[in-house]
Design a protein around this motif. Sequence first.
Motif, mmCIF file in Angstrom:
data_model
loop_
_atom_site.group_PDB
_atom_site.id
_atom_site.type_symbol
_atom_site.label_atom_id
_atom_site.label_comp_id
_atom_site.label_asym_id
_atom_site.label_seq_id
_atom_site.Cartn_x
_atom_site.Cartn_y
_atom_site.Cartn_z
ATOM 1 N N ARG A 1 -5.749 -7.554 -3.175
ATOM 2 C CA ARG A 1 -5.039 -6.414 -2.837
ATOM 3 C C ARG A 1 -3.518 -6.801 -2.412
ATOM 4 O O ARG A 1 -2.895 -5.741 -2.394
ATOM 5 C CB ARG A 1 -5.724 -5.522 -1.563
ATOM 6 N N HIS A 2 -3.182 -7.874 -2.502
ATOM 7 C CA HIS A 2 -1.892 -8.314 -2.015
ATOM 8 C C HIS A 2 -1.457 -8.543 -3.629
ATOM 9 O O HIS A 2 -1.698 -9.329 -4.305
ATOM 10 C CB HIS A 2 -1.835 -9.518 -1.283
ATOM 11 N N ASP A 3 -0.078 -8.184 -3.540
ATOM 12 C CA ASP A 3 0.514 -8.457 -4.847
ATOM 13 C C ASP A 3 1.050 -9.744 -4.810
ATOM 14 O O ASP A 3 1.397 -10.507 -3.856
ATOM 15 C CB ASP A 3 1.818 -7.679 -5.145
ATOM 16 N N ALA B 1 2.655 -4.755 -15.174
ATOM 17 C CA ALA B 1 3.152 -5.753 -14.392
ATOM 18 C C ALA B 1 4.401 -6.362 -14.885
ATOM 19 O O ALA B 1 4.536 -5.995 -16.214
ATOM 20 C CB ALA B 1 2.264 -6.887 -13.915
ATOM 21 N N VAL C 1 8.823 -9.708 -4.694
ATOM 22 C CA VAL C 1 7.609 -8.743 -5.105
ATOM 23 C C VAL C 1 8.366 -7.317 -4.914
ATOM 24 O O VAL C 1 8.052 -6.418 -5.861
ATOM 25 C CB VAL C 1 6.281 -8.905 -4.093
ATOM 26 N N ALA D 1 -5.344 -4.266 -7.023
ATOM 27 C CA ALA D 1 -5.923 -3.088 -6.255
ATOM 28 C C ALA D 1 -6.317 -2.150 -7.115
ATOM 29 O O ALA D 1 -7.198 -1.286 -6.579
ATOM 30 C CB ALA D 1 -5.156 -2.686 -4.980
ATOM 31 N N ARG D 2 -6.094 -1.932 -8.361
ATOM 32 C CA ARG D 2 -6.528 -0.769 -9.105
ATOM 33 C C ARG D 2 -7.424 -1.348 -10.217
ATOM 34 O O ARG D 2 -7.889 -0.709 -11.151
ATOM 35 C CB ARG D 2 -5.269 -0.223 -9.971
ATOM 36 N N GLN E 1 4.560 -11.446 -12.320
ATOM 37 C CA GLN E 1 3.726 -10.740 -11.614
ATOM 38 C C GLN E 1 2.475 -10.832 -11.653
ATOM 39 O O GLN E 1 2.028 -10.585 -13.034
ATOM 40 C CB GLN E 1 4.278 -8.975 -11.361
ATOM 41 N N SER F 1 9.173 -4.944 -8.113
ATOM 42 C CA SER F 1 8.416 -3.527 -7.990
ATOM 43 C C SER F 1 9.404 -2.434 -8.217
ATOM 44 O O SER F 1 8.987 -1.202 -8.932
ATOM 45 C CB SER F 1 7.567 -3.307 -6.934
ATOM 46 N N SER G 1 -1.619 -5.478 -10.631
ATOM 47 C CA SER G 1 -1.981 -5.037 -9.253
ATOM 48 C C SER G 1 -3.487 -4.777 -9.329
ATOM 49 O O SER G 1 -4.133 -3.890 -9.702
ATOM 50 C CB SER G 1 -1.330 -3.341 -9.097
#
Length: 345
Positions: A229-231, A309, A266, A129-130, A124, A270, A127
């Motif tokens: 923003r997409h995994d 991840a 994904v 997004a963070r 992975q 997760s 993330s």
Amino acid sequence: MVTDRGLQVLRAIVQDFVDTREPVGSKAIVERHAFGVSAATIRNDMALLEDEELIAAPHTSSGRVPTDKGYRVFVDHLSELRPLSPAQRTAITTFLEGPGDLDDVLARTVRALTQLTGQVAIVQYPSFARANVSHVELVQLGGGRMLVILVTDTGRVSQRLAIVRDEFADEDLARIRADVAGVLVGRLVREGAQSVDERLAAVDPVPTPTSAATTAILRVVAEELEEFRHDRLVMAGAANLARSEADFRGSIYPLLEAIEEQVTLVKLMSEMVADEQGLAASIGRENEPFGLGEASVLASEYDTTGVRARVGVLGPTRMDYPTNLAAVRAVARYLTRMLDEDENR
């Protein structure tokens, strides 16, 4: 209730079945393992394991093979992971050492892991997004083309091409760079995306060459931040599924589709629950909600600047769990250490 010796018999059945691909009988267990009891006693233990649905007979009068539930009990009672050999550790180092951006490092990671395990390897991305946008760079390529480089504090470096039509003097280029950086740098990806949207909504109706270039660059940045923003997953070793096709009762196409689509994997990666060592296993029927009821997924966590991840493998339920879990954990630890060293350079 499974006795201690019953667990040892289950362990022997799993190990022998993984090694031979043949159903395991009581006589073979007595010959291969030092239980110090008769074959009749082992048969009684096997009957209890069968009552608990931990093993099953694939054919009448045959030996026994582990069920998905049996594999789960086996994994849950692993007292220790099989240590990697010096050659395996050297292979990890050889694949992963050396400079490279995050994309390159993760690509090398899956190649190393599939070589070690013979399974499909999965990593992975953190993330994003963070993540925070830490740097923006602009490079003029000529012909009105501008290379837009974004860097996050998680180590991701992305490059996109923007068409800006004009060529700019150094001072104008610096002004455009500062303008774009002011919208993005120091912000979380999601905050940066919102800031870009707000800026694009207030486009100057009579743009100057520099403001028009800034707008073109921000449009490209908006697309890139949406990707952030997409995994995402990186995978290698899909051909290994074809080599182990005999280990699947049904078709391997659902697995191939999951690898191609990524969304299912994904979600599965997760949602897997890790133990106190950060290791997670999802076995056989546990994966039915994801359409992967004939596969097992093993994973371990890695860390980059505080963002976690997972790295793991996917393959048939008949796999060498102790060795594969050890390989996944070793690769995850090495990856964490390597990314931490890169961050502190």
